[in-house]
Structure formats: structure tokens, C-alpha cells
Design an enzyme around this catalytic site. Structure first.
Site, PDB file in Angstrom:
ATOM      1  N   HIS A 118     -15.710  -0.900   1.373  1.00  0.00           N
ATOM      2  CA  HIS A 118     -16.349  -0.902   2.700  1.00  0.00           C
ATOM      3  C   HIS A 118     -17.692  -0.189   2.617  1.00  0.00           C
ATOM      4  CE1 HIS A 118     -12.678  -2.163   4.949  1.00  0.00           C
ATOM      5  NE2 HIS A 118     -12.066  -1.572   3.943  1.00  0.00           N
TER       6      HIS A 118
ATOM      7  N   ARG B 234      -5.606  -8.685   0.496  1.00  0.00           N
ATOM      8  CA  ARG B 234      -7.052  -8.461   0.517  1.00  0.00           C
ATOM      9  C   ARG B 234      -7.595  -8.527  -0.900  1.00  0.00           C
ATOM     10  NH1 ARG B 234     -10.269  -6.369   3.902  1.00  0.00           N
ATOM     11  NH2 ARG B 234     -11.424  -8.186   3.201  1.00  0.00           N
TER      12      ARG B 234
ATOM     13  N   TYR C  39      -4.765   3.318  -0.074  1.00  0.00           N
ATOM     14  CA  TYR C  39      -5.756   4.193   0.551  1.00  0.00           C
ATOM     15  C   TYR C  39      -5.192   5.593   0.742  1.00  0.00           C
ATOM     16  CZ  TYR C  39      -8.769   0.274   2.004  1.00  0.00           C
ATOM     17  OH  TYR C  39      -9.609  -0.804   2.038  1.00  0.00           O
TER      18      TYR C  39
ATOM     19  N   HIS D 265     -12.086  -4.752  -2.624  1.00  0.00           N
ATOM     20  CA  HIS D 265     -13.299  -4.620  -1.806  1.00  0.00           C
ATOM     21  C   HIS D 265     -13.648  -3.157  -1.594  1.00  0.00           C
ATOM     22  CE1 HIS D 265     -10.002  -4.355   1.120  1.00  0.00           C
ATOM     23  NE2 HIS D 265     -10.803  -3.579   1.831  1.00  0.00           N
TER      24      HIS D 265
ATOM     25  N   TYR E  78      -4.543  -5.480  -2.245  1.00  0.00           N
ATOM     26  CA  TYR E  78      -3.323  -4.988  -1.593  1.00  0.00           C
ATOM     27  C   TYR E  78      -2.895  -5.943  -0.486  1.00  0.00           C
ATOM     28  CZ  TYR E  78      -6.629  -3.212   1.897  1.00  0.00           C
ATOM     29  OH  TYR E  78      -7.623  -3.107   2.818  1.00  0.00           O
TER      30      TYR E  78
END
Lengths: 240, 200
Positions: free
Chosen positions: A160, A155, A106, A158, A145
Site C-alpha cells: 500500500h 490478494r 499483517y 502488494h 493472502y
């Protein structure tokens, strides 16, 4: 007929506040019962947005942070409709997304994962649904990640999603997963959702017909917000 | 009967700022971020600041929370077609704030709302509706903030709270200082003095 209250939120279809296997929820979950309210004007209203709040490029994550070219990764289109529980479209509502880059990193000062930042990828976008509740984004497929929960949790890929709807009672944040990802069944955050059909609602489906040949592969993700009753008899919400 | 089911919620996660407040995440991407100006320049009423912390079940401040506020104007009108009574030009009534990453303090500037219509002819005391999301919160938490210098005794929502002492968890405390009028509103997610959360 005038619209009346929103349908009661089915809390058995949502994750419980406390999910032992998602450790952070243990101390961030209320212990007392929620106070259930019938809708007043405070709940059936909510913020109204317009196209002037956003820019046309905001829904194109391939271009909205591009400095020296496109970001690295699998080019995808994510599209679908925002509907209510009556299957009616939710028009002109704001949809916001954020995600990791193709390496699972991120762009956030608190993310310290080994995978590199992509200089051409911001990782956020937003758009308004059209009259049919339709929305679309272009982006790269995010990477999986690792995260600190059990010692080896990953995870699934995905994105959000934040959706407003027409009322504060419809406000929702959720996550999109990708069809066929083997990490979905292993993820304690996905598995906070108690019902297999409910989890399936979070899985975007490969949509070959919407894919652009030689360019981008498409995934379809429809979102459902709370529906609303119609007033059959005159018992007015706001009194008098 | 065939109805669709609401899409289940998932946590906003630790990086909610990227999507909803990217400057806080450390980068500039949108021409305008949304939710920093609740009342706009033309709003009538008393200008106030609202501040607080959100505490977890151990008593520690939660430093990665995001809060959205939804409120009426000073006349008690919501900026929404289903209210329809009208608001000042530029008054949206909606705000979005994040906590300071180091201290957990959040705050926003707005105007004090007026009383709003309740159900069946009742009147709701002035309040700001709040929605709280964060890592570890699986479904956004709704609550309301009331004002300690208002008469809250007939509020239909506060009076629904069976344990009368718990009503205090929804009432902010006024102070006046160099920065003007500030209301302090701490939110306790869990444990002793847990805030009353609402299923709206």
C-alpha cells in the site's frame, strides 16, 4: 507564469466508487453525483512535511522493526519517482507504505490469518522524495493472502502507498503489485480499475540494474500525481 | 498532447492503520506518528473538538475508516507556501484520525478556522476539508465540514449544491459541555441524507 488549477481528475481512469465484485464497496459508495469544484485556496494547499517529521531508518523495513535479526523473506528494494502529469518531479513529498509480511500476514490486531507474525517485521515505512522526486524503500516481498469476498479470493502480493503531493487535491492512496504475479488478473480489487493501461501503472517492474548483487532484488514503481496548469493570463485564483 | 496519467487509486483496505496509525494497529514503531496535533500550542482562536461517525449505506457505523483534516488557522490562513500569509509557529492545519474499532466514533481537537478566500473575490465560510478512506472506498472521498454557528449563507461551495436541503449534510452541530466546545459531524456515505461529496 504562475501555476493555476490542478488538472481535472480523470475519474474514468480510477475505479468507480461502486464495484459489484468488490463487495464491501457496494454499501460504501455514494449514490449521488459528486459536486465538482473549481480549485480554491482550500484545494491547492495541503500539509507540508519535513525530514524532521521522520527518522532516517523509517524507509528500511528490514531494520525498522528488527529485534533479533532481519525479517524472513525475499529482500527487495522498491524505488521510483513521484511525478506529476506534466512529468515534472514532485520533490519533498511524504510517501508512506504498509504491507503484509512474507507469509501474507499483517501486524494488525484485526488480522487473524493462519500465517505467523514475523517478530522482526513491522510492515510500515515512510520517506520523503528528494529534489528529483526520487524515493526508495528496502523491505521483504509481501506474501499473497486470502480475504473474504468470494469464497476463494486471494490478494496478489502488494504494498500500500500513501502519497501527499503539494496540495490536498493531489492526495492519493494506491497499491503496488509485482510484475508477473498471476493473481493480479484474478483480484476483484485490482479489477475495480477499469482500464488495462491504468492497471499496468500499478505493476512495479523488475529492475535488474538497480538490484544489489548477492543482496536485494529491485522493483521500479513510478507514481504520478495530478498535474497543474500554468496561468497564461491574469485571472487570479484567489480573487482581487 | 502527451501527458502522463495519474496513478489510479486503490482502496486503503482494512489495515490502513499499520501504515498511517501503527499504534492503533497494536504496535509502536515510529518515534512520532503524524497528524495527531493539528493546531499546535501557539494557535489563536477557539479550541474545539470535532466528533462524529461515518455510516455506510445500511446505516451501520464504519469502524475501519481513516479521516484526514486540512484547515486554515483562526485568521483563515493555510500553513502552505501558496498561501504565504503566515501562521502561528507549530500550526500545521493537518490531522489524521481513525475511528474507534468498537463504536466507530472518531474525533479530533483543533481550533476553529477563520473564513478563507474563495475564487473571484468571494469569501468561503469557515470550514475544515476532509478526506475519507477505508476498506471498500476505491477512491478517497472529499467533503467539507462547516459550522452551524457561522453565517454560511454566502459560501460559494454550499451555494453550488442544487438541492438546498442537502447543504445541511455539510454543517456540524455545536454543543458545549464539560469537555468544552464540541461539534458533531456525522458522515453518511450512502442512502438517505447522504453527505455531499466533492470532486475537487
Amino acid at each position: 507564469m504562475k501555476p493555476a488549477e490542478y488538472y481535472m481528475r480523470d475519474r474514468l481512469h480510477h475505479p468507480p466508487a461502486k464495484s459489484e465484485n468488490y463487495k464491501t464497496s457496494v454499501t460504501r459508495s455514494p449514490q449521488y453525483a459528486l459536486l465538482s469544484l473549481e480549485n480554491s485556496l482550500s484545494e491547492i494547499t495541503g500539509p507540508v512535511f519535513s525530514h524532521s517529521d521522520i527518522d532516517p531508518l523509517d524507509n528500511d523495513l528490514l531494520k525498522n522493526y528488527s529485534h533479533s535479526g532481519d525479517p524472513i523473506g525475499e529482500r527487495i528494494i522498491v524505488h521510483g519517482r513521484v511525478l506529476d502529469e506534466n512529468a515534472r518531479p514532485v520533490p519533498n513529498t511524504l510517501v508512506e507504505i504498509w504491507q503484509a509480511n512474507a507469509g501474507g500476514r499483517y501486524r494488525h490486531k484485526k488480522d487473524t490469518y493462519l500465517a505467523p507474525i514475523d517478530p522482526n517485521f513491522g510492515g510500515c515505512g515512510r520517506t520523503m522524495t528528494d529534489q528529483d522526486g526520487y524515493y526508495y524503500f528496502r523491505t521483504v516481498k509481501p506474501g499473497a493472502y486470502p480475504w473474504r469476498n468470494w469464497v476463494n479470493n486471494w490478494r496478489p502480493a502488494h504494498i500500500h502507498f500513501s502519497i501527499f503531493g503539494a496540495a490536498f487535491a493531489q492526495r492519493l492512496i494506491t497499491q503496488l503489485y509485482f510484475e508477473g504475479d498471476p493473481l493480479i488478473t484474478k483480484c476483484p480489487i485490482v479489477q475495480t480499475v477499469p482500464d488495462a493501461d491504468a492497471i499496468d501503472q500499478l505493476v512495479a517492474k523488475l529492475d535488474m540494474n538497480a538490484s544489489v548483487p548477492l543482496d536485494s532484488i529491485a522493483y521500479r514503481f513510478d507514481i504520478v500525481l495530478r498535474g497543474r496548469r500554468s496561468t497564461l493570463f491574469e485571472n487570479r485564483l484567489e480573487g482581487n | 498532447m502527451k501527458y502522463l496519467k495519474e496513478t489510479p487509486s486503490q482502496t486503503a483496505g482494512p489495515y490502513v492503520h499499520i501504515g498511517l496509525a501503527p499504534r492503533a494497529a497494536g504496535f509502536d514503531i515510529f518515534k512520532q506518528e503524524l497528524g495527531w496535533d493539528i493546531a499546535g500550542p501557539n494557535a489563536k482562536g477557539e479550541r474545539i473538538r470535532v466528533e462524529g461517525c461515518v455510516y455506510d449505506g445500511t446505516g451501520a457505523p464504519i469502524k475501519d475508516v481513516l479521516i484526514e483534516a486540512w484547515q486554515a488557522n483562526a485568521d483563515g490562513h493555510y500553513a502552505h507556501p501558496e498561501d504565504g500569509r503566515g501562521v502561528e509557529d507549530g500550526f500545521r492545519g493537518w490531522g489524521r484520525v481513525i475511528t474507534d474499532f468498537d463504536t466507530g466514533l472518531w474525533g479530533f481537537d483543533t481550533i476553529k478556522p477563520g473564513a478563507t478566500p474563495g475564487r473571484n473575490g468571494t469569501t468561503q465560510a469557515p470550514h475544515i476539508n476532509l478526506w475519507i478512506v477505508a476498506r471498500g472506498i476505491n477512491l478517497g472521498l472529499n467533503t467539507r465540514m462547516y459550522f452551524d454557528d457561522c453565517d454560511n449563507s454566502d459560501d460559494p461551495v454550499l451555494n453550488l449544491i442544487e438541492q438546498a436541503h442537502r447543504r445541511q449534510t455539510l454543517i456540524a452541530t455545536r454543543s458545549e459541555g464539560d469537555k468544552g466546545v464540541t461539534y458533531r459531524f456525522d458522515i453518511r456515505i450512502q442512502g438517505q441524507d447522504e453527505t455531499v461529496f466533492l470532486d475537487i
